[in-house]
Design an enzyme around this catalytic site. Structure first.
Site, short mmCIF file in Angstrom:
data_model
loop_
_atom_site.label_atom_id
_atom_site.label_comp_id
_atom_site.label_asym_id
_atom_site.label_seq_id
_atom_site.Cartn_x
_atom_site.Cartn_y
_atom_site.Cartn_z
N CYS A 18 0.83 -1.21 0.00
CA CYS A 18 0.00 0.00 0.00
C CYS A 18 0.86 1.25 0.00
CB CYS A 18 -0.89 0.04 1.26
SG CYS A 18 -1.95 -1.39 1.48
N ASP A 27 23.06 35.02 -14.71
CA ASP A 27 21.82 35.55 -15.27
C ASP A 27 21.52 36.92 -14.68
OD1 ASP A 27 19.18 34.43 -16.77
OD2 ASP A 27 18.62 35.76 -15.12
#
Length: 484
Positions: A37, A443
């Site tokens: 499960c 950047d």
């Protein structure tokens, strides 16, 4: 296969809490019932002495357990570990979920990874409790269940579409994994009032771990969307895909507990691969709690984390496409890159045989760009030459960009080309591999966001400060872009 590399007592406590955040990170198997499960299964919790734990469903199946039909442990977010890990096991898992074993077998998987079949099998069995064939079988079983429950395809067609070699192998696997027949699965799905989709279309649920900042992810994709390849309609994101056996389109719509995905495929054998790629595109296997805990400890990021909980790292459905996007996007604005990519796609992109609303084209192939790109691309000659050279290498197979690539080796391979620097290589690692610990300090927009939050804005100082953000610097970079 008692080689689970997890703390079983800790797993039992997590299962006792039924916390859905642990779903997909391990499965619990009950010896007395023979089923496995998800941790959040609502069934009565068995005694500790009757439970054992596995890192993958395939390992549980190898040990003789079958899937619980109440909690459906295969229909949960995947483990975030496979994005975090750049080792052989993590790379192999990404390729297996992409369907490489069904297409090329274990030899193809080993070739992509650069190791022998024996070594790959030994490492996966030792670390995950199952070899590549067992892991691929679990993946096929999941794809088959989706097709059985959501389409009206004949079961024999589903067997081959899911990657099984024969109908008998398909029947045996479904019976072993789900303790029922394919017909039984379809009958049970009908009782749950699931409406099958039309021919050639499949609608599936893509679960995720909450919180999920879909609006932020949508904003990122929208700003870079290429008309014809991507579209936004009434809050849904759609895009075209070039897959192993054909083409496809996908429409993704967020809901409170999952993303509804409607796929139109020319060949249903591509279902499993398409689902895996779309999950990576939206970063649905991420653990936002773990990311937020580390980044939120920095006072400069704390408010940003609260503002954008569940922020995701945009991925990719096609590695070679991201390489070209990154090359064109170097040193120009997002809007300018989008315009250039739109022009390129209109000129060289292959039209879909059956358009899906505003989705009409595929992104150009590397061969098409290498051969005809010079007549379409504009800008500095050096940048155009770089784009043409890299795409020629991709078309010839001299450069291979895929989800199982080694990050360091891929970065080095990309930067061997003139005109490809650390920013481009890092961006490709983030988007294609889902690398969680890449900070693009070169950047300009990212450094502007850092300055807006009171953080150091020079590359060296920002890198030094960001060491505390490991191993989630890629997510920190997304927050800095947002702050810009």
């Amino acid at each position: 296969m008692d080689v689970v590399l997890i703390d079983e007592d800790q797993c039992y406590r997590a299962s006792m809490s039924r916390d859905a955040r642990f779903d997909g990170q391990f499965v619990l198997a009950v010896r007395t019932t023979g089923i496995y499960c998800r941790p959040s299964c609502p069934a009565i919790m068995p005694k500790r002495s009757n439970v054992e734990f596995f890192t993958t469903a395939a390992a549980a199946q190898q040990a003789g357990f079958r899937a619980c039909r109440r909690c459906l442990p295969d229909s949960v977010p995947g483990s975030p570990e496979w994005n975090l890990r750049a080792d052989l096991a993590g790379r192999a898992m990404r390729l297996i979920t992409d369907g490489i074993v069904e297409r090329d077998g274990v030899p193809g998987l080993a070739c992509r990874l650069g190791y022998s079949e024996r070594h790959v099998t030994r490492v996966l069995t030792a670390e995950l409790g199952a070899g590549p064939l067992a892991l691929a079988r679990a993946h096929r079983a999941h794809s088959a269940r989706l097709l059985i429950e959501t389409t009206t395809l004949p079961l024999a067609d589903i067997a081959f579409a899911a990657g099984f070699a024969s109908v008998r192998q398909f029947n045996d696997t479904i019976r072993t994994v789900f303790a029922t027949t394919p017909t039984g699965l379809r009958t049970a799905a009908a009782k749950r009032h699931r409406t099958p989709t039309t021919a050639g279309k499949v609608t599936v649920r893509l679960p995720y771990r909450e919180p999920f900042d879909y609006e932020g992810l949508l904003g990122f994709l929208n700003a870079r969307a290429i008309p014809g390849v991507e579209a936004f309609v009434d809050g849904s994101y759609g895009r075209t895909m070039r897959l192993a056996h054909g083409t496809g389109t996908a429409w993704l719509t967020p809901t409170p507990s999952h993303v509804t995905c409607t796929l139109s495929l020319t060949d249903m054998r591509d279902l499993g691969s398409a689902v895996a790629r779309l999950r990576r595109l939206l970063d649905l296997d991420a653990d936002p709690g773990a990311v937020g805990e580390v980044l939120g400890a920095d006072p400069a990021l704390e408010a940003q984390i609260r503002k954008n909980p569940g922020l995701r790292l945009p991925g990719a459905v096609d590695g070679v496409e991201i390489v070209t996007r990154a090359l064109i996007g170097q040193q120009i604005s997002v809007a300018a890159a989008r315009t250039a990519l739109s022009t390129l796609t209109t000129a060289l992109g292959e039209p879909l045989s059956t358009p899906d609303g505003p989705l009409t084209r595929l992104f150009p192939t590397p061969a098409a760009i290498a051969e005809h790109g010079a007549t379409v691309l504009t800008g500095p000659r050096r940048r155009i030459n770089t784009i043409l050279t890299v795409n020629a290498a991709l078309a010839a197979g001299e450069l291979d960009v895929h989800v199982g690539s080694d990050p360091t080796e891929l970065s080095i391979a990309l930067q061997r080309f003139s005109g490809v620097g650390p920013w481009t290589a890092g961006y490709v690692l983030m988007r294609v591999l889902g690398a969680p610990d890449v900070l693009l300090t070169g950047d300009v927009a990212l450094r502007k966001g850092a300055a807006n939050l009171g953080l150091p804005s020079t590359p060296d100082e920002l890198s030094a400060h960001a060491s505390a953000w490991r191993p989630w610097r890629s997510y920190a970079g997304m927050h800095l872009w947002s702050a810009a």
